[in-house]
Design a protein around this motif. Sequence first.
Motif, PDB file in Angstrom:
ATOM      1  N   GLY A   1      37.533  39.796  45.771  1.00 17.51           N
ATOM      2  CA  GLY A   1      36.749  40.256  44.636  1.00 17.51           C
ATOM      3  C   GLY A   1      35.324  39.762  44.770  1.00 17.51           C
ATOM      4  O   GLY A   1      34.719  39.814  45.843  1.00 17.51           O
ATOM      5  N   GLN A   2      34.786  39.235  43.687  1.00 17.90           N
ATOM      6  CA  GLN A   2      33.431  38.685  43.713  1.00 17.90           C
ATOM      7  C   GLN A   2      33.454  37.302  44.360  1.00 17.90           C
ATOM      8  O   GLN A   2      34.277  36.451  44.003  1.00 17.90           O
ATOM      9  CB  GLN A   2      32.880  38.606  42.293  1.00 17.90           C
ATOM     10  N   VAL A   3      32.539  37.067  45.310  1.00 21.16           N
ATOM     11  CA  VAL A   3      32.530  35.808  46.066  1.00 21.16           C
ATOM     12  C   VAL A   3      31.188  35.107  45.899  1.00 21.16           C
ATOM     13  O   VAL A   3      30.128  35.750  45.940  1.00 21.16           O
ATOM     14  CB  VAL A   3      32.788  36.051  47.571  1.00 21.16           C
TER      15      VAL A   3
ATOM     16  N   ALA B   1      47.287  36.539  47.507  1.00 24.98           N
ATOM     17  CA  ALA B   1      46.418  37.097  48.556  1.00 24.98           C
ATOM     18  C   ALA B   1      44.997  36.568  48.437  1.00 24.98           C
ATOM     19  O   ALA B   1      44.343  36.270  49.442  1.00 24.98           O
ATOM     20  CB  ALA B   1      46.433  38.622  48.472  1.00 24.98           C
ATOM     21  N   SER B   2      44.510  36.440  47.213  1.00 22.46           N
ATOM     22  CA  SER B   2      43.132  35.958  47.033  1.00 22.46           C
ATOM     23  C   SER B   2      43.002  34.490  47.417  1.00 22.46           C
ATOM     24  O   SER B   2      41.984  34.082  47.997  1.00 22.46           O
ATOM     25  CB  SER B   2      42.674  36.183  45.593  1.00 22.46           C
TER      26      SER B   2
ATOM     27  N   ALA C   1      44.821  32.965  49.687  1.00 17.42           N
ATOM     28  CA  ALA C   1      44.886  32.931  51.147  1.00 17.42           C
ATOM     29  C   ALA C   1      43.548  33.327  51.764  1.00 17.42           C
ATOM     30  O   ALA C   1      43.091  32.723  52.749  1.00 17.42           O
ATOM     31  CB  ALA C   1      45.997  33.864  51.641  1.00 17.42           C
ATOM     32  N   ALA C   2      42.897  34.329  51.182  1.00 16.33           N
ATOM     33  CA  ALA C   2      41.582  34.754  51.680  1.00 16.33           C
ATOM     34  C   ALA C   2      40.535  33.666  51.437  1.00 16.33           C
ATOM     35  O   ALA C   2      39.617  33.471  52.246  1.00 16.33           O
ATOM     36  CB  ALA C   2      41.171  36.056  51.009  1.00 16.33           C
ATOM     37  N   MET C   3      40.682  32.971  50.341  1.00 16.00           N
ATOM     38  CA  MET C   3      39.782  31.859  50.021  1.00 16.00           C
ATOM     39  C   MET C   3      39.930  30.738  51.051  1.00 16.00           C
ATOM     40  O   MET C   3      38.940  30.173  51.544  1.00 16.00           O
ATOM     41  CB  MET C   3      40.105  31.349  48.613  1.00 16.00           C
ATOM     42  N   ASP C   4      41.166  30.418  51.384  1.00 20.33           N
ATOM     43  CA  ASP C   4      41.418  29.368  52.377  1.00 20.33           C
ATOM     44  C   ASP C   4      40.912  29.773  53.760  1.00 20.33           C
ATOM     45  O   ASP C   4      40.523  28.910  54.569  1.00 20.33           O
ATOM     46  CB  ASP C   4      42.907  29.050  52.439  1.00 20.33           C
ATOM     47  N   ALA C   5      40.909  31.091  54.051  1.00 20.69           N
ATOM     48  CA  ALA C   5      40.403  31.569  55.342  1.00 20.69           C
ATOM     49  C   ALA C   5      38.906  31.280  55.484  1.00 20.69           C
ATOM     50  O   ALA C   5      38.412  31.028  56.589  1.00 20.69           O
ATOM     51  CB  ALA C   5      40.677  33.062  55.498  1.00 20.69           C
TER      52      ALA C   5
END
Length: 577
Positions: free
Chosen positions: A192-194, A555-556, A558-562
Amino acid sequence: MDDFTKEPGQDETPKEPSLGRFSVTPSNGKKVPPPKRSDQTKSSTSAESVESSAPVSRRAARRAESAKEPALENSENPKRSEKPNKSEEPKRSAKLRKSERSSKSEKSEKSEKDVASAGPLNWIIGVAAGIVTVALVGGAFAFGYIGTGEEPKPEIPVETTQPPREGPENVSAPIDLKTCSITPELADANLGQVHLYVIDNDTQKVVRDYEGDFAVYGGNITRVATAASALLTLGKDFQIETRVYLGKDPGTLVVKGYGDITLTRLSSGSSVYPSSARIADLVNSALSAYQSDPDRAVEPITEIYFDSSYFSGDNWNSKWDAALRSNGYLSRITALQLDGDRSNPKTAKNVRGNDPVAVFISYFEESYKASAPEEFLETPPNFTSQTVNEVGDLLATVKSAKYSSLLPVAVTNVDYTLTEALGRIVAAVASGVGSQAELSSRVPGPLGGLGINLSRFSMADASGLSTDNRVGANFLAEFSKQIYENKDLVLIHNIMPTSGQPGALSGRLNSGGLKDKVRAFVGAGSGASSLAGYVIAEDGTQLHFGLIISGTSTASIAAMDAIVAKLYKCGANLSNR
């Protein structure tokens, strides 16, 4: 008689100069007047007239003429260096000489006319050439090259110190090109917004800024800022008190609360809070002190007032969901409270009530009736919630555990009630008013004193539950750097969750070499997630980061940890593109 001798008795008047080496006498015997000579021949004819006055032979005359030639070569006029051919001189008639003079005059006039007709430009050029010539000649005389007869002396060079050459005013620093980009990870649709902001701890430079200056809701990460502000304001040894005073009137007591929500109703055992004071101890101490005075020992207590005005204003934020009380996360915030108003003091998450002060009074009354002498119970006192401004002597006080012990409970265990109470205590200490509105302006102050930019940080509550809280990723990164560097915040640093260890990061960031390499506080709530901390990268670089995303799904996260994993891989080679 020879033509070259003077007859006796002849007039002493000098003979007219001859043309060349012979005088010319026409056939009629009359002397022809000599033609007028130019200035070029005056000196020569004068010498010849002197010589002709003496009787000499022609050979002698020739020798005399030969002797004169050097003098002509040394005359002032260099054109006389060659002796004119006098044998041809007589052939030039007076008419011819007159014609030559006329021709010269015409040429001179023509030359002057040509100069005049050449216009101002040629005149200027001529004047300039003349000036240059004079300057060159004057310079030559000045340096001794003309007319001195001496060779010029060489000049001795004088050593001079040249001033340092000034370089360009604005010299661009060399650019260190970074090649490790994190852009693909930031573009993950699950995020989403980062908002990301990264600071290199070694260089103190911002090495990645992706929407980091936008203030957004970051979940409950604000609770960490409250805990840090309380540590800076109150100190690690601070203890929250609950006191009992004599009232202004005889037979009255005043119980004043100062925000110790850890005070327990348990008579034995431990509550969810470490080293909690007990309400029974407070009652027993107050009764014992009251009876210690003989004059009061026989006078029963008729009124007990309960003053919770240390926390003023609303005890519930309008943006808090009422379900937070029913599901056991948060109580109403009051200065008099037992066990965080839990129904079960021994478990952290259980139902909270709707009137913490009333619950406090009921348990105080219960303890009072269990401890008071019989004569005091013949006529039981009234138990009333009321603000009392004037009080007498202090009879008893109980204290919470030190703040250093409560800090992990507020932050690591995410105790919202304790955090909100701490925010109001900070506001009351700073301004005398422990309201929710006052804490919004008072709590950030100590953090600004550390040099953290507060322009992207605003508080609507102390716990971070209100969606009106705003924080920028740049604030979180700077905050993390201060937690790591500032010795006054070492207790905050000590409780930061670590990747791969028990706590908020136990199931996150523990593979690919990340175990024990990430320390960060976790924020979550109302569709937002955040991280504030640092990573020790693969190359040893320490990167402080603030990361906020709009998303709390699996999912969000996991994407954050990436993103954090990529920071670990990039290290000092992290690109800002």
